[in-house]
Design an enzyme around this catalytic site. Structure first.
Site, PDB file in Angstrom:
ATOM      1  N   ASP A   1       0.870  -1.162  -0.209  1.00 18.25           N
ATOM      2  CA  ASP A   1       0.231   0.043  -0.234  1.00 18.25           C
ATOM      3  C   ASP A   1       0.775   1.188  -0.204  1.00 18.25           C
ATOM      4  OD1 ASP A   1       1.010  -1.116   2.728  1.00 18.25           O
ATOM      5  OD2 ASP A   1       0.068   0.805   4.016  1.00 18.25           O
ATOM      6  N   HIS A   2       2.231   1.271  -0.210  1.00 19.73           N
ATOM      7  CA  HIS A   2       3.003   2.733  -0.164  1.00 19.73           C
ATOM      8  C   HIS A   2       3.071   3.149  -0.973  1.00 19.73           C
ATOM      9  CE1 HIS A   2       4.461  -1.150   1.974  1.00 19.73           C
ATOM     10  NE2 HIS A   2       5.368  -0.886   3.379  1.00 19.73           N
ATOM     11  N   GLY A   3       2.851   2.630  -1.803  1.00 17.42           N
ATOM     12  CA  GLY A   3       2.805   4.091  -3.071  1.00 17.42           C
ATOM     13  C   GLY A   3       2.195   5.074  -2.692  1.00 17.42           C
TER      14      GLY A   3
ATOM     15  N   TYR B   1       0.787   1.551  15.400  1.00 14.29           N
ATOM     16  CA  TYR B   1       2.839   1.653  15.782  1.00 14.29           C
ATOM     17  C   TYR B   1       2.016   3.302  16.632  1.00 14.29           C
ATOM     18  CZ  TYR B   1       2.326  -0.598  11.141  1.00 14.29           C
ATOM     19  OH  TYR B   1       2.235  -1.074  10.244  1.00 14.29           O
TER      20      TYR B   1
ATOM     21  N   LYS C   1      -1.026  -5.474  14.299  1.00 13.33           N
ATOM     22  CA  LYS C   1       0.529  -5.806  12.602  1.00 13.33           C
ATOM     23  C   LYS C   1       1.134  -4.076  13.792  1.00 13.33           C
ATOM     24  CE  LYS C   1       3.044  -3.312   9.236  1.00 13.33           C
ATOM     25  NZ  LYS C   1       2.901  -3.191   7.498  1.00 13.33           N
TER      26      LYS C   1
ATOM     27  N   GLY D   1       8.172  -5.300   9.315  1.00 15.84           N
ATOM     28  CA  GLY D   1       9.215  -4.816   8.574  1.00 15.84           C
ATOM     29  C   GLY D   1      10.328  -3.934   8.333  1.00 15.84           C
TER      30      GLY D   1
END
EC number: 2.2.1.10
Length: 257
Positions: free
Chosen positions: A25-27, A145, A175, A200
């Site tokens: 989903d980083h795009g 996070y 996550k 990661g």
């Protein structure tokens, strides 16, 4: 809920109860980055490497998912924000659970940054997503996070708090960041009623990556890894994903790879 149970089996290995999930989903956040320039090919490589599931935004399901290679679980990411935002930690909902179901999702995911200025809004949105997930029988992966100003993102207290927030909200999987050592992370995993996967982060050295995964999965007993750039930006994506799958599911030691 039987619907959730059936769909979780599509993203978690039935034999080990663990998962290798590759988020792509980083795009949305970073733009046209290496590894995500040809989604059809990258998804095929990840699939051929043996990953259990991938994470995509809704617009890339058609060009990216199940076009080549073996079948693979599909998690549609509901949250978004860009690095150009004055507050890049702010994430808003851009897709509904119902829309994800219509696109063939096996599960959905959301993003929450604890300590960020918009934390309250992200938690509120997550509550609404959980309601809809329960209605539709769709598993929810909470990517959560500690990322606020002055907050150590790997501090066990903060990581444990993040996991607890996911539980309290009603997520099915969570996550979060690895604390850096299996002892402190094991306490967090043991105290959680839902499976915990480690993030990661940015691309690192192969052996270091394998060691981190091995320690988290086989010493701390977490449920696997949810790894993006560290996987899809490799020279040989399929090989790297195969290696981490062996570490997670077969317990292959890093030095044996």
């Amino acid at each position: 809920m039987i619907g959730k149970q059936i769909r979780i089996e599509r993203i978690m290995d039935r034999n080990t109860g663990k998962a290798v999930i590759i988020p792509m989903d980083h795009g949305m956040t970073l733009g046209q980055i290496d590894g995500l320039l040809n989604m059809t090919e990258t998804v095929a490589e990840v699939s051929d490497g043996g990953a259990n599931a991938i994470i995509l935004h809704k617009g890339l399901v058609r060009p990216g998912h199940r076009r080549k290679g073996r079948d693979i679980g599909l998690i549609i990411h509901l949250s978004a924000g860009t690095s150009m935002n004055p507050d890049p930690n702010d994430k808003v909902l851009i897709c509904s659970v119902e829309e994800a179901v219509s696109l063939g999702a096996d599960a959905v995911s959301i993003h929450i940054n604890l300590g960020a200025p918009q934390e309250s809004k992200m938690i509120e949105s997550a509550g609404m997503v959980v309601r809809d997930c329960n209605r539709w029988g769709i598993p929810l992966l909470a990517m959560i996070y500690p990322r606020g100003k002055g907050i150590d993102p790997n501090d066990p207290r903060h990581v444990g708090h993040a996991v607890r927030v996911a539980e309290e909200l009603g997520a099915d999987l969570v996550k979060t960041n690895y604390t850096g050592d299996p002892e402190s992370f094991a306490k967090i995993v043991k105290a959680s009623s839902i499976p915990v996967l480690i993030a990661g982060g940015e691309k690192g050295e192969d052996l270091d990556c394998y060691k981190t995964i091995y320690d988290a999965v086989h010493f701390a007993k977490c449920a696997g890894v949810c790894m993006g750039r560290n996987a899809f930006q490799r020279d040989n994506v399929a090989k790297f994903v195969s290696n981490i799958s062996q570490v997670v599911h077969q317990g292959v030691r890093p030095e044996a790879i």
